[in-house]
Design a protein around this motif. Structure first.
Motif, PDB file in Angstrom:
ATOM      1  N   THR A  85       8.308 -16.481   2.643  1.00 23.24           N
ATOM      2  CA  THR A  85       7.712 -15.292   1.917  1.00 23.24           C
ATOM      3  C   THR A  85       7.120 -14.021   2.853  1.00 23.24           C
ATOM      4  O   THR A  85       6.887 -14.195   3.733  1.00 23.24           O
ATOM      5  CB  THR A  85       6.860 -15.174   0.289  1.00 23.24           C
ATOM      6  N   PHE A  86       7.683 -12.515   2.963  1.00 25.13           N
ATOM      7  CA  PHE A  86       6.920 -12.036   2.907  1.00 25.13           C
ATOM      8  C   PHE A  86       6.228 -10.845   1.520  1.00 25.13           C
ATOM      9  O   PHE A  86       6.343 -10.293   0.971  1.00 25.13           O
ATOM     10  CB  PHE A  86       7.725 -10.991   3.617  1.00 25.13           C
ATOM     11  N   GLU A  87       4.579 -10.800   2.469  1.00 25.50           N
ATOM     12  CA  GLU A  87       4.359  -9.452   1.528  1.00 25.50           C
ATOM     13  C   GLU A  87       3.992  -7.791   2.229  1.00 25.50           C
ATOM     14  O   GLU A  87       4.108  -8.140   3.736  1.00 25.50           O
ATOM     15  CB  GLU A  87       2.921 -10.109   1.342  1.00 25.50           C
ATOM     16  N   SER A  88       4.106  -6.671   1.874  1.00 29.80           N
ATOM     17  CA  SER A  88       3.842  -6.015   2.635  1.00 29.80           C
ATOM     18  C   SER A  88       2.930  -4.553   1.695  1.00 29.80           C
ATOM     19  O   SER A  88       3.138  -4.109   0.558  1.00 29.80           O
ATOM     20  CB  SER A  88       5.520  -5.199   2.509  1.00 29.80           C
ATOM     21  N   GLN A  89       1.850  -4.177   2.352  1.00 30.31           N
ATOM     22  CA  GLN A  89       1.010  -3.420   2.173  1.00 30.31           C
ATOM     23  C   GLN A  89       0.847  -2.141   2.841  1.00 30.31           C
ATOM     24  O   GLN A  89       0.429  -2.525   3.745  1.00 30.31           O
ATOM     25  CB  GLN A  89       0.001  -4.119   1.340  1.00 30.31           C
ATOM     26  N   GLY A  90      -0.163  -1.325   2.204  1.00 31.34           N
ATOM     27  CA  GLY A  90      -1.056  -0.401   3.617  1.00 31.34           C
ATOM     28  C   GLY A  90      -2.107  -0.180   2.249  1.00 31.34           C
ATOM     29  O   GLY A  90      -2.189   0.310   1.934  1.00 31.34           O
ATOM     30  N   ARG A  91      -2.298   1.352   3.607  1.00 31.00           N
ATOM     31  CA  ARG A  91      -3.254   2.374   3.018  1.00 31.00           C
ATOM     32  C   ARG A  91      -2.387   4.475   3.354  1.00 31.00           C
ATOM     33  O   ARG A  91      -1.550   3.940   4.622  1.00 31.00           O
ATOM     34  CB  ARG A  91      -4.355   2.468   3.040  1.00 31.00           C
ATOM     35  N   MET A  92      -2.628   5.410   2.483  1.00 36.48           N
ATOM     36  CA  MET A  92      -2.510   6.669   2.735  1.00 36.48           C
ATOM     37  C   MET A  92      -3.753   7.312   3.456  1.00 36.48           C
ATOM     38  O   MET A  92      -4.191   7.288   2.296  1.00 36.48           O
ATOM     39  CB  MET A  92      -1.728   6.721   2.725  1.00 36.48           C
ATOM     40  N   ILE A  93      -4.111   8.391   4.193  1.00 34.34           N
ATOM     41  CA  ILE A  93      -5.157   8.937   4.347  1.00 34.34           C
ATOM     42  C   ILE A  93      -4.181  10.110   4.890  1.00 34.34           C
ATOM     43  O   ILE A  93      -3.331  10.694   5.935  1.00 34.34           O
ATOM     44  CB  ILE A  93      -5.829   8.657   5.188  1.00 34.34           C
ATOM     45  N   TRP A  94      -4.329  11.387   3.890  1.00 36.29           N
ATOM     46  CA  TRP A  94      -3.149  12.490   4.477  1.00 36.29           C
ATOM     47  C   TRP A  94      -4.641  13.479   4.208  1.00 36.29           C
ATOM     48  O   TRP A  94      -5.545  13.553   3.408  1.00 36.29           O
ATOM     49  CB  TRP A  94      -3.203  12.510   2.783  1.00 36.29           C
ATOM     50  N   PHE A  95      -4.595  14.518   5.467  1.00 30.78           N
ATOM     51  CA  PHE A  95      -5.131  15.686   5.468  1.00 30.78           C
ATOM     52  C   PHE A  95      -4.735  16.557   5.402  1.00 30.78           C
ATOM     53  O   PHE A  95      -3.162  17.185   5.638  1.00 30.78           O
ATOM     54  CB  PHE A  95      -5.901  15.719   6.965  1.00 30.78           C
ATOM     55  N   GLN A  96      -5.150  17.695   4.495  1.00 27.82           N
ATOM     56  CA  GLN A  96      -4.162  19.029   4.079  1.00 27.82           C
ATOM     57  C   GLN A  96      -4.651  20.210   4.601  1.00 27.82           C
ATOM     58  O   GLN A  96      -5.876  20.434   3.811  1.00 27.82           O
ATOM     59  CB  GLN A  96      -2.763  19.018   2.786  1.00 27.82           C
ATOM     60  N   SER A  97      -4.136  21.724   5.078  1.00 25.48           N
ATOM     61  CA  SER A  97      -5.395  22.806   4.861  1.00 25.48           C
ATOM     62  C   SER A  97      -4.509  23.620   3.580  1.00 25.48           C
ATOM     63  O   SER A  97      -3.028  24.024   4.397  1.00 25.48           O
ATOM     64  CB  SER A  97      -5.508  23.723   6.282  1.00 25.48           C
ATOM     65  N   ASN A  98      -4.822  23.973   3.355  1.00 25.44           N
ATOM     66  CA  ASN A  98      -3.791  25.160   2.405  1.00 25.44           C
ATOM     67  C   ASN A  98      -4.729  26.383   2.271  1.00 25.44           C
ATOM     68  O   ASN A  98      -5.743  26.983   2.231  1.00 25.44           O
ATOM     69  CB  ASN A  98      -3.959  24.990  -0.120  1.00 25.44           C
TER      70      ASN A  98
END
Length: 129
Positions: A85-98
């Motif tokens: 069996t496989f499990e896949s997880q993670g995280r995301m960080i987003w930097f943005q200028s507007n």
């Protein structure tokens, strides 16, 4: 597809933060969820910026999703019983200028145009058992 959906959600949640502010510095926050094939994940973010008296704002924003669920990798191993069996997880960080320009400001109704760009860091772990 999931990353595209999360990106579109982040863009849409960040559009109105600066347009509703009076002239001067401001801080904004957001809480939301991402939707995709792997399931919903909590997303939180914060922005700091400055709205000029001419109704033009510049803003820096960070958004974090500490736990994303991904679909397992499309691997089929038939020679092993029981199959792994496989499990896949993670995280995301987003930097943005507007950059935000207010076009119409009529009391509680404001129409604004937003242009910006940024970078995302996506970390993914695959666990094999």
């Amino acid at each position: 597809m999931r990353i595209l959906a999360a990106s579109a959600l982040l863009l849409l949640t960040g559009i109105g933060t600066a347009a509703a502010q009076p002239a001067g510095p401001y801080v904004a926050g957001q809480v939301g969820t991402s939707a995709g094939d792997g399931g919903a994940a909590l997303m939180t973010g914060a922005a700091v910026g400055y709205m000029s008296p001419k109704r033009l704002a510049f803003e820096l924003e960070i958004t974090i999703s500490p736990s994303l669920d991904f679909d397992p990798p499309p691997i089929s191993i038939l020679a092993i019983f029981p199959p792994p069996t496989f499990e896949s997880q993670g995280r995301m960080i987003w930097f943005q200028s507007n950059a935000i320009a207010t076009l119409v400001d009529a009391g509680k109704l404001s129409v604004a145009v937003v242009a910006g760009g940024g970078a995302a860091n996506l970390h993914r772990e695959i666990t094999y058992t």
